[in-house]
Design a protein around this motif. Structure first.
Motif, mmCIF file in Angstrom:
data_model
loop_
_atom_site.group_PDB
_atom_site.id
_atom_site.type_symbol
_atom_site.label_atom_id
_atom_site.label_comp_id
_atom_site.label_asym_id
_atom_site.label_seq_id
_atom_site.Cartn_x
_atom_site.Cartn_y
_atom_site.Cartn_z
ATOM 1 N N PRO A 174 -5.560 -62.460 18.250
ATOM 2 C CA PRO A 174 -5.215 -62.554 19.675
ATOM 3 C C PRO A 174 -6.463 -62.618 20.551
ATOM 4 C CG PRO A 174 -3.906 -60.856 18.606
ATOM 5 C CD PRO A 174 -4.956 -61.284 17.616
ATOM 6 N N LYS A 175 -6.332 -63.273 21.694
ATOM 7 C CA LYS A 175 -7.443 -63.384 22.647
ATOM 8 C C LYS A 175 -8.045 -62.015 22.899
ATOM 9 C CE LYS A 175 -7.398 -67.734 24.125
ATOM 10 N NZ LYS A 175 -8.486 -68.634 23.984
ATOM 11 N N GLY A 176 -9.351 -61.949 22.884
ATOM 12 C CA GLY A 176 -10.070 -60.709 23.148
ATOM 13 C C GLY A 176 -10.376 -59.897 21.895
ATOM 14 N N GLU A 177 -9.618 -60.082 20.834
ATOM 15 C CA GLU A 177 -9.826 -59.316 19.609
ATOM 16 C C GLU A 177 -11.101 -59.728 18.880
ATOM 17 O OE1 GLU A 177 -7.987 -56.735 18.060
ATOM 18 O OE2 GLU A 177 -7.009 -56.621 20.021
ATOM 19 N N ARG A 178 -11.482 -60.988 18.985
ATOM 20 C CA ARG A 178 -12.697 -61.449 18.316
ATOM 21 C C ARG A 178 -13.908 -60.643 18.793
ATOM 22 N NH1 ARG A 178 -14.687 -67.491 19.160
ATOM 23 N NH2 ARG A 178 -14.866 -66.646 21.246
ATOM 24 N N GLU A 179 -13.984 -60.400 20.082
ATOM 25 C CA GLU A 179 -15.117 -59.647 20.625
ATOM 26 C C GLU A 179 -15.093 -58.201 20.128
ATOM 27 O OE1 GLU A 179 -18.691 -59.360 22.248
ATOM 28 O OE2 GLU A 179 -17.538 -61.213 22.133
ATOM 29 N N ILE A 180 -13.908 -57.621 20.003
ATOM 30 C CA ILE A 180 -13.778 -56.264 19.470
ATOM 31 C C ILE A 180 -14.256 -56.225 18.027
ATOM 32 C CG2 ILE A 180 -12.118 -54.463 18.837
ATOM 33 C CD1 ILE A 180 -10.478 -55.398 21.336
ATOM 34 N N LEU A 181 -13.834 -57.213 17.232
ATOM 35 C CA LEU A 181 -14.290 -57.306 15.836
ATOM 36 C C LEU A 181 -15.800 -57.450 15.767
ATOM 37 C CD1 LEU A 181 -11.639 -59.732 14.316
ATOM 38 C CD2 LEU A 181 -11.921 -57.315 13.762
ATOM 39 N N LYS A 182 -16.335 -58.320 16.614
ATOM 40 C CA LYS A 182 -17.783 -58.572 16.618
ATOM 41 C C LYS A 182 -18.564 -57.303 16.945
ATOM 42 C CE LYS A 182 -21.283 -61.483 18.744
ATOM 43 N NZ LYS A 182 -21.587 -62.412 19.827
ATOM 44 N N LYS A 183 -18.133 -56.572 17.963
ATOM 45 C CA LYS A 183 -18.831 -55.343 18.347
ATOM 46 C C LYS A 183 -18.753 -54.300 17.231
ATOM 47 C CE LYS A 183 -18.485 -55.890 23.316
ATOM 48 N NZ LYS A 183 -17.900 -55.398 24.562
ATOM 49 N N HIS A 184 -17.594 -54.184 16.605
ATOM 50 C CA HIS A 184 -17.459 -53.215 15.515
ATOM 51 C C HIS A 184 -18.354 -53.604 14.342
ATOM 52 C CE1 HIS A 184 -15.660 -50.110 13.057
ATOM 53 N NE2 HIS A 184 -15.637 -50.994 12.082
ATOM 54 N N ALA A 185 -18.338 -54.871 13.981
ATOM 55 C CA ALA A 185 -19.172 -55.345 12.869
ATOM 56 C C ALA A 185 -20.647 -55.081 13.152
ATOM 57 C CB ALA A 185 -18.920 -56.832 12.621
ATOM 58 N N GLU A 186 -21.085 -55.368 14.362
ATOM 59 C CA GLU A 186 -22.484 -55.126 14.734
ATOM 60 C C GLU A 186 -22.811 -53.650 14.626
ATOM 61 O OE1 GLU A 186 -22.826 -56.835 18.640
ATOM 62 O OE2 GLU A 186 -23.067 -58.860 17.856
ATOM 63 N N SER A 213 -22.124 -58.784 9.736
ATOM 64 C CA SER A 213 -21.584 -59.926 10.456
ATOM 65 C C SER A 213 -20.065 -59.763 10.500
ATOM 66 C CB SER A 213 -21.935 -61.228 9.728
ATOM 67 O OG SER A 213 -21.271 -61.269 8.471
ATOM 68 N N VAL A 214 -19.410 -60.524 11.348
ATOM 69 C CA VAL A 214 -17.951 -60.481 11.396
ATOM 70 C C VAL A 214 -17.389 -60.905 10.042
ATOM 71 C CG1 VAL A 214 -15.879 -61.486 12.458
ATOM 72 C CG2 VAL A 214 -17.820 -60.841 13.887
ATOM 73 N N ASN A 215 -17.972 -61.919 9.441
ATOM 74 C CA ASN A 215 -17.505 -62.384 8.143
ATOM 75 C C ASN A 215 -17.608 -61.281 7.089
ATOM 76 O OD1 ASN A 215 -16.710 -64.918 6.528
ATOM 77 N ND2 ASN A 215 -18.358 -64.020 5.314
ATOM 78 N N ALA A 216 -18.759 -60.608 7.044
ATOM 79 C CA ALA A 216 -18.952 -59.535 6.058
ATOM 80 C C ALA A 216 -17.973 -58.391 6.306
ATOM 81 C CB ALA A 216 -20.391 -59.024 6.105
ATOM 82 N N PHE A 217 -17.751 -58.042 7.573
ATOM 83 C CA PHE A 217 -16.818 -56.974 7.895
ATOM 84 C C PHE A 217 -15.398 -57.324 7.474
ATOM 85 C CE2 PHE A 217 -13.691 -55.520 11.098
ATOM 86 C CZ PHE A 217 -13.563 -54.223 10.634
ATOM 87 N N VAL A 218 -14.942 -58.514 7.819
ATOM 88 C CA VAL A 218 -13.580 -58.925 7.469
ATOM 89 C C VAL A 218 -13.421 -58.979 5.951
ATOM 90 C CG1 VAL A 218 -11.907 -60.828 7.599
ATOM 91 C CG2 VAL A 218 -13.156 -60.125 9.647
ATOM 92 N N TYR A 219 -14.406 -59.520 5.266
ATOM 93 C CA TYR A 219 -14.332 -59.607 3.801
ATOM 94 C C TYR A 219 -14.272 -58.204 3.184
ATOM 95 C CZ TYR A 219 -15.354 -60.944 -0.993
ATOM 96 O OH TYR A 219 -15.289 -61.109 -2.357
ATOM 97 N N ARG A 220 -15.113 -57.291 3.683
ATOM 98 C CA ARG A 220 -15.100 -55.913 3.174
ATOM 99 C C ARG A 220 -13.752 -55.251 3.436
ATOM 100 N NH1 ARG A 220 -16.127 -51.049 5.499
ATOM 101 N NH2 ARG A 220 -17.048 -51.950 7.389
ATOM 102 N N ALA A 221 -13.205 -55.450 4.623
ATOM 103 C CA ALA A 221 -11.912 -54.847 4.966
ATOM 104 C C ALA A 221 -10.811 -55.369 4.049
ATOM 105 C CB ALA A 221 -11.572 -55.140 6.431
ATOM 106 N N ILE A 222 -10.834 -56.650 3.767
ATOM 107 C CA ILE A 222 -9.836 -57.238 2.866
ATOM 108 C C ILE A 222 -9.988 -56.671 1.463
ATOM 109 C CG2 ILE A 222 -9.150 -59.374 1.704
ATOM 110 C CD1 ILE A 222 -9.820 -60.810 4.404
ATOM 111 N N LYS A 223 -11.221 -56.651 0.955
ATOM 112 C CA LYS A 223 -11.457 -56.149 -0.410
ATOM 113 C C LYS A 223 -11.038 -54.683 -0.535
ATOM 114 C CE LYS A 223 -13.616 -57.942 -3.323
ATOM 115 N NZ LYS A 223 -13.264 -58.614 -4.539
ATOM 116 N N GLU A 224 -11.412 -53.848 0.445
ATOM 117 C CA GLU A 224 -11.052 -52.437 0.393
ATOM 118 C C GLU A 224 -9.541 -52.240 0.452
ATOM 119 O OE1 GLU A 224 -13.259 -50.451 3.484
ATOM 120 O OE2 GLU A 224 -15.169 -50.722 2.424
#
Length: 63
Positions: free
Chosen positions: A27-39, A44-55
């Protein structure tokens, strides 16, 4: 061929041979939330999402 061009070509070849792509829509606005959390986590956002999926998959497979 310049160094940038050769590096771009090598990167494109590596990606084509070694990686699959998965498109993620949020959803709009969520990308920035993901980016800030990953940082914050030093990822990176990619590494965070991949780690979250694997876990999540590891946890789900224990049930």
């Amino acid at each position: 061929m310049t160094t940038k061009e050769s590096q771009r070509k090598a990167s494109k070849k590596y990606i084509a041979e070694k990686l699959d792509e998965v498109k993620l829509r949020v959803p709009k606005g969520e990308r920035e939330i993901l980016k800030k959390h990953a940082e914050k986590m030093g990822e990176s956002v990619n590494a965070f999402v991949y780690r979250a999926i694997k876990e999540t998959m590891e946890r789900d497979n224990k049930e």
